[in-house]
Design a protein around this motif. Structure first.
Motif, PDB file in Angstrom:
ATOM      1  N   LEU A 793       0.816  -1.209   0.000  1.00 42.33           N
ATOM      2  CA  LEU A 793       0.000   0.000   0.000  1.00 42.33           C
ATOM      3  C   LEU A 793       0.855   1.266   0.000  1.00 42.33           C
ATOM      4  CD1 LEU A 793      -2.806  -1.060   2.516  1.00 42.33           C
ATOM      5  CD2 LEU A 793      -2.920  -0.973   0.010  1.00 42.33           C
ATOM      6  N   VAL A 794       2.020   1.178   0.627  1.00 42.67           N
ATOM      7  CA  VAL A 794       2.911   2.340   0.642  1.00 42.67           C
ATOM      8  C   VAL A 794       3.363   2.664  -0.779  1.00 42.67           C
ATOM      9  CG1 VAL A 794       5.100   3.245   1.511  1.00 42.67           C
ATOM     10  CG2 VAL A 794       3.660   1.817   2.971  1.00 42.67           C
ATOM     11  N   ARG A 795       3.711   1.632  -1.540  1.00 46.28           N
ATOM     12  CA  ARG A 795       4.135   1.882  -2.915  1.00 46.28           C
ATOM     13  C   ARG A 795       2.973   2.402  -3.744  1.00 46.28           C
ATOM     14  NH1 ARG A 795       8.388   0.944  -6.164  1.00 46.28           N
ATOM     15  NH2 ARG A 795       7.981   0.619  -8.383  1.00 46.28           N
ATOM     16  N   LEU A 796       1.792   1.849  -3.539  1.00 46.72           N
ATOM     17  CA  LEU A 796       0.636   2.292  -4.303  1.00 46.72           C
ATOM     18  C   LEU A 796       0.234   3.716  -3.963  1.00 46.72           C
ATOM     19  CD1 LEU A 796      -1.597  -0.908  -4.182  1.00 46.72           C
ATOM     20  CD2 LEU A 796      -0.726   0.182  -6.248  1.00 46.72           C
ATOM     21  N   GLY A 797       0.258   4.036  -2.668  1.00 50.36           N
ATOM     22  CA  GLY A 797      -0.250   5.330  -2.247  1.00 50.36           C
ATOM     23  C   GLY A 797       0.759   6.448  -2.222  1.00 50.36           C
ATOM     24  N   VAL A 798       2.062   6.104  -2.151  1.00 49.60           N
ATOM     25  CA  VAL A 798       3.078   7.139  -1.996  1.00 49.60           C
ATOM     26  C   VAL A 798       4.123   7.076  -3.118  1.00 49.60           C
ATOM     27  CG1 VAL A 798       4.878   8.081  -0.492  1.00 49.60           C
ATOM     28  CG2 VAL A 798       2.771   7.137   0.499  1.00 49.60           C
ATOM     29  N   VAL A 799       4.752   5.911  -3.276  1.00 48.77           N
ATOM     30  CA  VAL A 799       5.904   5.818  -4.174  1.00 48.77           C
ATOM     31  C   VAL A 799       5.497   6.024  -5.624  1.00 48.77           C
ATOM     32  CG1 VAL A 799       7.781   4.347  -4.978  1.00 48.77           C
ATOM     33  CG2 VAL A 799       7.118   4.320  -2.569  1.00 48.77           C
ATOM     34  N   LEU A 800       4.488   5.273  -6.095  1.00 48.51           N
ATOM     35  CA  LEU A 800       4.094   5.393  -7.500  1.00 48.51           C
ATOM     36  C   LEU A 800       3.577   6.792  -7.839  1.00 48.51           C
ATOM     37  CD1 LEU A 800       2.418   1.954  -8.289  1.00 48.51           C
ATOM     38  CD2 LEU A 800       4.686   2.780  -8.942  1.00 48.51           C
ATOM     39  N   PRO A 801       2.689   7.399  -7.020  1.00 48.55           N
ATOM     40  CA  PRO A 801       2.274   8.776  -7.339  1.00 48.55           C
ATOM     41  C   PRO A 801       3.443   9.759  -7.360  1.00 48.55           C
ATOM     42  CG  PRO A 801       0.748   7.791  -5.780  1.00 48.55           C
ATOM     43  CD  PRO A 801       1.900   6.844  -5.905  1.00 48.55           C
ATOM     44  N   ARG A 802       4.373   9.597  -6.420  1.00 46.32           N
ATOM     45  CA  ARG A 802       5.522  10.506  -6.396  1.00 46.32           C
ATOM     46  C   ARG A 802       6.386  10.330  -7.637  1.00 46.32           C
ATOM     47  NH1 ARG A 802       8.965   9.819  -1.201  1.00 46.32           N
ATOM     48  NH2 ARG A 802       9.501   7.887  -2.259  1.00 46.32           N
ATOM     49  N   GLN A 803       6.622   9.076  -8.044  1.00 46.35           N
ATOM     50  CA  GLN A 803       7.410   8.831  -9.241  1.00 46.35           C
ATOM     51  C   GLN A 803       6.752   9.430 -10.474  1.00 46.35           C
ATOM     52  OE1 GLN A 803       7.833   4.583  -9.353  1.00 46.35           O
ATOM     53  NE2 GLN A 803       9.655   4.562  -8.049  1.00 46.35           N
ATOM     54  N   ARG A 804       5.436   9.254 -10.594  1.00 44.21           N
ATOM     55  CA  ARG A 804       4.750   9.771 -11.786  1.00 44.21           C
ATOM     56  C   ARG A 804       4.685  11.286 -11.771  1.00 44.21           C
ATOM     57  NH1 ARG A 804       5.719   4.557 -11.796  1.00 44.21           N
ATOM     58  NH2 ARG A 804       4.865   3.549 -13.669  1.00 44.21           N
ATOM     59  N   LEU A 805       4.490  11.898 -10.611  1.00 38.54           N
ATOM     60  CA  LEU A 805       4.490  13.360 -10.554  1.00 38.54           C
ATOM     61  C   LEU A 805       5.860  13.920 -10.929  1.00 38.54           C
ATOM     62  CD1 LEU A 805       2.391  14.009  -7.321  1.00 38.54           C
ATOM     63  CD2 LEU A 805       1.736  14.530  -9.676  1.00 38.54           C
ATOM     64  N   ARG A 806       6.921  13.244 -10.471  1.00 34.29           N
ATOM     65  CA  ARG A 806       8.259  13.689 -10.832  1.00 34.29           C
ATOM     66  C   ARG A 806       8.470  13.565 -12.335  1.00 34.29           C
ATOM     67  NH1 ARG A 806      11.074  10.305  -8.041  1.00 34.29           N
ATOM     68  NH2 ARG A 806      11.208  11.591  -6.181  1.00 34.29           N
ATOM     69  N   ARG A 807       7.988  12.477 -12.925  1.00 32.61           N
ATOM     70  CA  ARG A 807       8.156  12.305 -14.367  1.00 32.61           C
ATOM     71  C   ARG A 807       7.378  13.376 -15.129  1.00 32.61           C
ATOM     72  NH1 ARG A 807       7.392   6.633 -17.340  1.00 32.61           N
ATOM     73  NH2 ARG A 807       9.599   6.538 -16.796  1.00 32.61           N
ATOM     74  N   ILE A 808       6.142  13.648 -14.711  1.00 29.81           N
ATOM     75  CA  ILE A 808       5.356  14.684 -15.376  1.00 29.81           C
ATOM     76  C   ILE A 808       6.070  16.029 -15.290  1.00 29.81           C
ATOM     77  CG2 ILE A 808       3.193  15.980 -15.265  1.00 29.81           C
ATOM     78  CD1 ILE A 808       1.843  13.386 -14.335  1.00 29.81           C
ATOM     79  N   TRP A 809       6.592  16.332 -14.103  1.00 32.37           N
ATOM     80  CA  TRP A 809       7.308  17.591 -13.924  1.00 32.37           C
ATOM     81  C   TRP A 809       8.509  17.667 -14.857  1.00 32.37           C
ATOM     82  CZ3 TRP A 809       7.100  22.336 -12.081  1.00 32.37           C
ATOM     83  CH2 TRP A 809       8.281  23.019 -11.793  1.00 32.37           C
ATOM     84  N   HIS A 810       9.262  16.570 -14.935  1.00 31.78           N
ATOM     85  CA  HIS A 810      10.444  16.560 -15.795  1.00 31.78           C
ATOM     86  C   HIS A 810      10.069  16.690 -17.266  1.00 31.78           C
ATOM     87  CE1 HIS A 810      13.230  14.477 -12.635  1.00 31.78           C
ATOM     88  NE2 HIS A 810      12.932  15.721 -12.334  1.00 31.78           N
ATOM     89  N   VAL A 811       8.992  16.061 -17.668  1.00 29.39           N
ATOM     90  CA  VAL A 811       8.567  16.180 -19.064  1.00 29.39           C
ATOM     91  C   VAL A 811       8.125  17.608 -19.365  1.00 29.39           C
ATOM     92  CG1 VAL A 811       6.813  15.451 -20.723  1.00 29.39           C
ATOM     93  CG2 VAL A 811       7.974  13.749 -19.323  1.00 29.39           C
ATOM     94  N   LEU A 812       7.358  18.202 -18.449  1.00 23.70           N
ATOM     95  CA  LEU A 812       6.904  19.571 -18.672  1.00 23.70           C
ATOM     96  C   LEU A 812       8.069  20.557 -18.705  1.00 23.70           C
ATOM     97  CD1 LEU A 812       3.715  19.662 -16.398  1.00 23.70           C
ATOM     98  CD2 LEU A 812       3.816  19.530 -18.889  1.00 23.70           C
ATOM     99  N   ARG A 813       9.089  20.293 -17.904  1.00 25.66           N
ATOM    100  CA  ARG A 813      10.244  21.188 -17.858  1.00 25.66           C
ATOM    101  C   ARG A 813      11.273  20.874 -18.938  1.00 25.66           C
ATOM    102  NH1 ARG A 813       9.533  25.695 -15.296  1.00 25.66           N
ATOM    103  NH2 ARG A 813      11.788  25.846 -14.960  1.00 25.66           N
ATOM    104  N   GLY A 814      11.052  19.796 -19.691  1.00 24.26           N
ATOM    105  CA  GLY A 814      11.984  19.442 -20.733  1.00 24.26           C
ATOM    106  C   GLY A 814      13.176  18.643 -20.264  1.00 24.26           C
ATOM    107  N   ARG A 815      13.159  18.164 -19.024  1.00 23.76           N
ATOM    108  CA  ARG A 815      14.293  17.392 -18.508  1.00 23.76           C
ATOM    109  C   ARG A 815      14.233  15.934 -18.948  1.00 23.76           C
ATOM    110  NH1 ARG A 815      13.963  19.727 -12.296  1.00 23.76           N
ATOM    111  NH2 ARG A 815      14.464  21.902 -12.802  1.00 23.76           N
ATOM    112  N   ASP A 816      13.067  15.482 -19.353  1.00 22.24           N
ATOM    113  CA  ASP A 816      12.883  14.104 -19.816  1.00 22.24           C
ATOM    114  C   ASP A 816      12.259  14.178 -21.204  1.00 22.24           C
ATOM    115  OD1 ASP A 816      12.279  11.423 -20.206  1.00 22.24           O
ATOM    116  OD2 ASP A 816      11.767  11.099 -18.098  1.00 22.24           O
ATOM    117  N   ASP A 817      12.854  13.477 -22.165  1.00 24.47           N
ATOM    118  CA  ASP A 817      12.345  13.565 -23.531  1.00 24.47           C
ATOM    119  C   ASP A 817      11.431  12.412 -23.902  1.00 24.47           C
ATOM    120  OD1 ASP A 817      14.371  11.711 -23.471  1.00 24.47           O
ATOM    121  OD2 ASP A 817      15.133  12.191 -25.471  1.00 24.47           O
ATOM    122  N   ILE A 818      10.874  11.707 -22.925  1.00 23.60           N
ATOM    123  CA  ILE A 818       9.907  10.667 -23.224  1.00 23.60           C
ATOM    124  C   ILE A 818       8.677  11.309 -23.861  1.00 23.60           C
ATOM    125  CG2 ILE A 818       8.945  10.816 -20.895  1.00 23.60           C
ATOM    126  CD1 ILE A 818       8.209   7.878 -21.100  1.00 23.60           C
TER     127      ILE A 818
END
Length: 842
Positions: A793-818
């Motif tokens: 539940l910790v991974r579902l409720g905390v880790v995965l959302p945090r990872q995806r928010l970080r990825r979205i932020w990086h994509v929006l800022r141009g730090r990730d070219d996915i």
């Protein structure tokens, strides 16, 4: 630098150099003299003239020194082996020799280094005794540089000049106060292509220039090179504290820093802070390229209100211009740290003022794109570094004195609120006006950035470790890959068979043979020599190689599980049948309902498995292989060898991506969740229970490439058909049941299967990405619901959302070219995983 109690720091330590080649430990005499009796030894460990690590031991130095080489060899055994592996890759026939005679049989490659184009520059002001020690060490350099230049930055008397003349060296007086004025003067006065800078409070190692020459030779595209800065003495508490706070050392592995500006990377996004590159006390630059950027900023560093940052800002401009910066640990020097607490606090305040004079001053002159990234990073750094440090002090979780954190934070606030950079610029203009006849570097060039998104495919480079051609590519030759690309995808083969797929971030710089060797050893380690090997693996049955028939009784049934595509089934059956003959195993083609069936294949039976987990076969071992996988030679033998241990219930193999060249195909490979790495591993019940978070069952592997003892098949959950057996949810549920019951699972990375190249259009790749995310969430929920293991539940409720928010932020800022549509597909898959499990559970 903590005592064995883990709470307090040493007051003083003896400093020593350990030479593993000679088996000696040589103490370095204190520069001035210890204030306290040394409580232990801090040793810098060398092998073949390269520093490979450090060691701190408590006790009487005289008692510790004789046994220090043996202790260092044991404690740094992995670093020693990594160094020897790089030597083997750089030696003709080195890998074969290492396999037959051992790594220690590999001689260190001989090298001829040209230092005729290097000038050593020492910038100094009113520290004649420090300068005397510095120049005495420079005279011991071997090989010697082309010239040594001392820049006197406005000393109050002639003592500096007299010291320089005593050594028979040239001295240039720079009247404009400021370390960067002196550095620019050295660039203007030098007559060689490379200028190596050091400070007057530094003692260079005799092979310092050799390390700098090595880096520029092996990385011809480098514009700047920095090196290791080790402590010259740890004779006072202040010196020990500075080293514990981080010091100037940046590790013992070569590092590359660059930015793919031509593909739209923004330097301030990738490397907003360049402190990890090294320090100006040990740096070398190409003279013409540095002057083309305007040299060093005279409004920064010692002698100005900013108090520091001139070296870091220069590093950033090198990166922003698309050049390469290299950290080379073999270019080592010894720094005399500040001896008193007041000096140390003043230095820490200077770190704060220098860093934030860049963030809040110089950075604003790089254009809107770079300035915005700098300001965002400056805010993050204030929270991450400063606020977190003070919270840690309040909670008593930080063993360092609070005064150091307060001094650096005060410097940060003073630089921002006092506008130190603006004041320093006025000072620089004033000094230039007062000295109009003094030479001046060209105007500063601050490269702007552009907002672009480049989704061009990454270049693919193939290296065969078992063929002379592959080894030659590692030893010499031109850089490989597109020098403009952000990444290079490296396919590592052995006799034409893929063993690993690596993604090496090159940042717009070429992949040189030297960088290739470092990347292979860092990512594969001993698997460069033997597939699946791990560091410091003790000898035993696992290291034995032979046929599978030597390891287990030849009662094996191989089930090729259909993925519904006939075009996939036929090649898989061909490859499997050829290996099954070696041990007399039977081969079954397991069909899913309605799946396409390949044509008749000799000695292969078709079988549709029932929905109760499959009929129990008479054989002792069931081998499962998904039909879209092509097995490598020796796959079956490698998969069966771990079963020689009766406690092993399941063996999983390695699944490599298809390695296609299209943009979306490469992102599918990058997202591929089946490859579990190059090293052998064994998982048991203790591993299952010891995880603080959810048991990382996805690290074990997959039933898409696995061997299972038939006695363990009863733990398979009920599934709708054989294709479901190889899915992530069923695989991980099965692994959990086996481990929970006391069984062991072995991962055999040498049992390689490679995915068949499949259509890689945007739609199909989006579907695969979404499916993988759905399966991951469903698997976590399955463990929570079926096994009452709430850690997921910790991974579902905390880790995965945090990872995806970080990825979205990086994509929006141009730090990730996915591509953004893959991000959306991944999020949709996560949500569908929740909904899918609720539907199935209900």
């Amino acid at each position: 630098m903590l005592r064995p109690d883990g709470r307090t720091h040493y007051r003083a330590l003896a400093v020593a150099d350990v030479d593993l080649d000679r088996g000696t430990a040589s103490p370095r005499p204190p520069v001035i003299g210890p204030e306290h009796q040394p409580e232990g030894v801090h040793a810098l460990v060398w092998l073949h003239g390269h520093p490979i690590g450090e060691l701190t031991l408590p006790g009487d130095p005289q008692t510790l020194l004789p046994g220090l080489p043996g202790v260092a060899a044991r404690e740094l055994a992995t670093a020693v082996d990594a160094h020897l592996l790089r030597d083997a890759l750089a030696t003709c026939g080195g890998l074969e020799r290492a396999r037959s005679r051992g790594l220690h049989s590999i001689p260190h490659p001989r090298e001829t280094l040209d230092t005729s184009q290097i000038t050593v520059a020492v910038c100094t002001r009113d520290r004649p005794e420090d300068l005397r020690r510095c120049l005495a060490a420079i005279q011991l350099l071997e090989p010697a540089p082309a010239a040594v230049l001392v820049v006197d930055n406005g000393s109050a008397d002639d003592r500096t000049r007299r010291v320089v003349e005593a050594f028979g060296l040239s001295c240039v007086r720079e009247p404009r106060l400021g370390l960067d004025w002196a550095r620019n003067r050295a660039l203007l006065e030098a007559r060689t292509g490379i200028v190596a800078f050091t400070d007057d409070d530094v003692l260079v190692h005799p092979r310092w220039i050799a390390g700098i020459a090595r880096a520029f030779t092996e990385e011809p595209g480098a514009v700047g090179v920095t090196g290791l800065v080790a402590p010259a003495e740890l004779a006072t508490p202040a010196q020990v504290l500075f080293e514990a706070y981080g010091g100037f050392g940046r590790g013992y592995a070569r590092q590359w820093m660059s930015v793919a500006v031509e593909t739209g990377e923004v330097a301030a996004r990738v490397h907003p802070g360049t402190g990890g590159a090294g320090t100006g006390a040990n740096m070398a630059v190409r003279r013409e390229e540095t002057l083309a950027l305007g040299g060093f900023d005279p409004a920064l560093d010692v002698g100005t209100p900013t108090g520091g940052g001139g070296d870091l800002e220069m590093y950033f401009r090198v990166l922003a211009a698309g050049h390469l910066l290299v950290y080379e640990p073999s270019a080592a020097v010894y720094h005399v740290h500040r001896r008193t607490e007041s000096q140390l606090l003043r230095q820490m305040r200077g770190h704060g003022t220098g860093t934030y004079s860049i963030f809040a001053g110089a950075a604003l002159r790089y254009g809107k794109v770079q300035a915005g990234e700098f300001l965002a990073f400056a805010l993050w750094w204030a929270l991450h570094r400063h606020l977190r440090a003070h919270v840690g002090q309040l909670l008593r979780r930080r063993p360092l004195p609070w005064a150091l954190d307060r001094a650096e934070t005060r410097g940060m606030c003073a630089a921002v609120l006092g506008r130190y950079y603006t004041r320093a610029r006025r000072q620089a203009v004033q000094q230039q006006g007062e000295n109009p006849d003094e030479p001046r570097a060209p105007a500063l060039v601050r490269p702007r950035a552009r907002r672009t998104r480049d989704h061009t495919p990454d270049p693919v480079v193939t290296v065969d470790l078992a063929r002379d051609g592959g080894e030659s590519a590692l030893r010499q030759g031109s850089p490989v890959g597109d020098s403009r690309a952000r990444r290079v995808r490296l396919v590592v083969e052995r006799n034409g068979v893929a063993q690993a797929h690596l993604v090496v971030r090159t940042g717009g710089s070429p992949l040189t043979p030297s960088r290739l060797r470092w990347s292979l050893v860092q990512r594969l380690g001993p698997a460069v020599l033997e597939p699946g090997a791990v560091w410091q693996e003790p000898p035993g049955p696992r290291a034995r190689r032979g046929s599978g028939s030597d390891a287990v009784a030849p009662h094996v049934q191989i089930v090729v599980v259909s993925d519904g595509a006939e075009v996939h089934g036929r090649p898989a059956l061909d490859a499997v049948s050829a290996q099954s003959d070696l041990i007399g195993a039977s081969v079954t083609y397991g069909d899913s309902p309605g799946a396409a069936r390949p044509g008749e294949h000799g000695r292969v039976r078709r079988h549709t498995m029932a929905g109760d987990g499959g009929a129990q076969p008479a054989e002792e071992v069931l081998v499962l292989l998904r039909s879209d996988l092509l097995v490598a030679p020796g796959w079956l033998q490698e998969l069966l060898v771990p079963l020689a241990d009766p406690g092993v219930a399941v063996v999983t193999g390695r699944v490599l991506p298809a390695g296609q060249s299209g943009t979306y195909a490469q992102w599918r490979d990058y997202q591929d969740v089946l490859d579990r790495g190059p090293h052998r591993a064994v998982f048991d019940g203790d591993w299952l229970r010891s995880s603080r978070g959810p048991a990382r069952l996805w690290e074990i592997g997959t039933l898409a490439n696995a061997a299972v003892r038939c006695s363990a098949l009863s733990r398979l959950p009920s599934v709708a058909g054989p294709a479901a057996l190889t899915g992530a949810v069923v695989s991980e549920d099965f692994f959990y049941r086996v481990l929970h019951a006391g069984g062991r699972i072995a991962y055999a990375p040498a049992a390689v299967a490679r995915r068949v190249a499949a259509p890689a259009d945007r739609t199909s790749v989006r579907a695969e990405v979404a499916s993988a995310a759905t399966a991951h969430v469903a698997s976590l929920l399955n463990v929570v619901v079926e096994h009452r293991d709430l850690r997921g539940l910790v991974r579902l409720g905390v880790v995965l959302p945090r990872q995806r928010l970080r990825r979205i932020w990086h994509v929006l800022r141009g730090r990730d070219d996915i591509p953004a549509d893959l991000v959306v597909a991944d999020l949709a898959g996560l949500v569908r995983g929740l909904a899918w499990w609720r539907w199935r559970a209900g």
